[in-house]
Design a protein around this motif. Sequence first.
Motif, PDB file in Angstrom:
ATOM      1  N   HIS A  42      58.476  61.350  84.133  1.00 21.71           N
ATOM      2  CA  HIS A  42      59.790  60.696  84.208  1.00 21.71           C
ATOM      3  C   HIS A  42      60.654  60.965  82.986  1.00 21.71           C
ATOM      4  O   HIS A  42      60.208  61.496  81.968  1.00 21.71           O
ATOM      5  N   CYS A  47      60.553  55.410  84.847  1.00 23.03           N
ATOM      6  CA  CYS A  47      59.226  54.859  85.130  1.00 23.03           C
ATOM      7  C   CYS A  47      58.917  55.175  86.589  1.00 23.03           C
ATOM      8  O   CYS A  47      59.757  55.734  87.301  1.00 23.03           O
ATOM      9  N   ASP A  70      53.698  55.801  84.440  1.00 23.38           N
ATOM     10  CA  ASP A  70      54.580  55.314  83.372  1.00 23.38           C
ATOM     11  C   ASP A  70      53.992  55.729  82.029  1.00 23.38           C
ATOM     12  O   ASP A  70      52.833  55.393  81.719  1.00 23.38           O
ATOM     13  N   GLY A  75      57.920  51.063  81.757  1.00 24.32           N
ATOM     14  CA  GLY A  75      57.544  50.473  83.032  1.00 24.32           C
ATOM     15  C   GLY A  75      56.455  49.435  82.903  1.00 24.32           C
ATOM     16  O   GLY A  75      56.543  48.502  82.113  1.00 24.32           O
ATOM     17  N   HIS A 172      61.501  47.619  82.690  1.00 22.90           N
ATOM     18  CA  HIS A 172      60.680  47.717  81.479  1.00 22.90           C
ATOM     19  C   HIS A 172      60.391  46.371  80.819  1.00 22.90           C
ATOM     20  O   HIS A 172      59.656  46.322  79.833  1.00 22.90           O
TER      21      HIS A 172
END
Length: 267
Positions: A42, A47, A70, A75, A172
């Motif tokens: 990512h 995430c 993640d 994340g 997050h």
Amino acid sequence: MTLNINTETLWIDTPHGQLFGCRWFPAAAAGDRTKSPIVLFHDSLGCVALWRDFPQLLCQATGREVIAYDRLGFGRSCAYPGQLPHHFIRDEAEHFFTHLLEALQIERFVALGHSVGGAMAATCASVHQQRCAALITVSAQAFVEDRTLQGIRTAKAQFEQPGQMARLEKYHGDKSPWVLAAWTETWLSPTFGDWTIESGIDAIRCPLLAIHGEHDEYGSTLHPRRIAELPASGGECLIIDGCHHVPHREAPEALLEAVTRFLADAH
């Protein structure tokens, strides 16, 4: 052919904390499970959840297992211990991604990364060159360009507006300030200014496809052209007309078609 797709959540142990991940795979006997899975890397604010439906669509289109995780600090993964070091891209390839390969017993993989995740995918393809079947970068940066820095400065100013941090907190949680700083302060730091994608790459021994949006606000089309010239067993460059920085949201059909074509002969 329409495939039935199964989804499974993952927790991967590392010396610094757990990584959260998901895998999507064709239901029993519906796809070719002998082909290398696609691992997604990512972007700087991303995430697993922010890939949205792209992993499932990618699994459906290619018939391959798709894995997303993640990174530490992002994340649902554990918090990162301290500030993000400037060698974080190489660290991901040498340490955290290695734990994922071992935990999931992955012998061969396809690396697909978005934005800075593209640089990570390329570095993983180099560090694990005997195990990488193909490399795909999407909207990846190859160097620190003025256009990249201006895009980051604009985004940083937007996040200072009331209510904007809530966008990050949704994905997050209380790690959001760290996530934002890890992106903006790293890239805007003068000591990061001489970073290039080549600095973390020794050799890539697999086919390479560099995809980029025509109007990407975080990097000109110099980036995919430079990535396609990395030492690999054949590099391709694809510019998606009218697209900005997030092709998997803006032009998913064009992206899926390109990836499926590119991986048709990969194992």
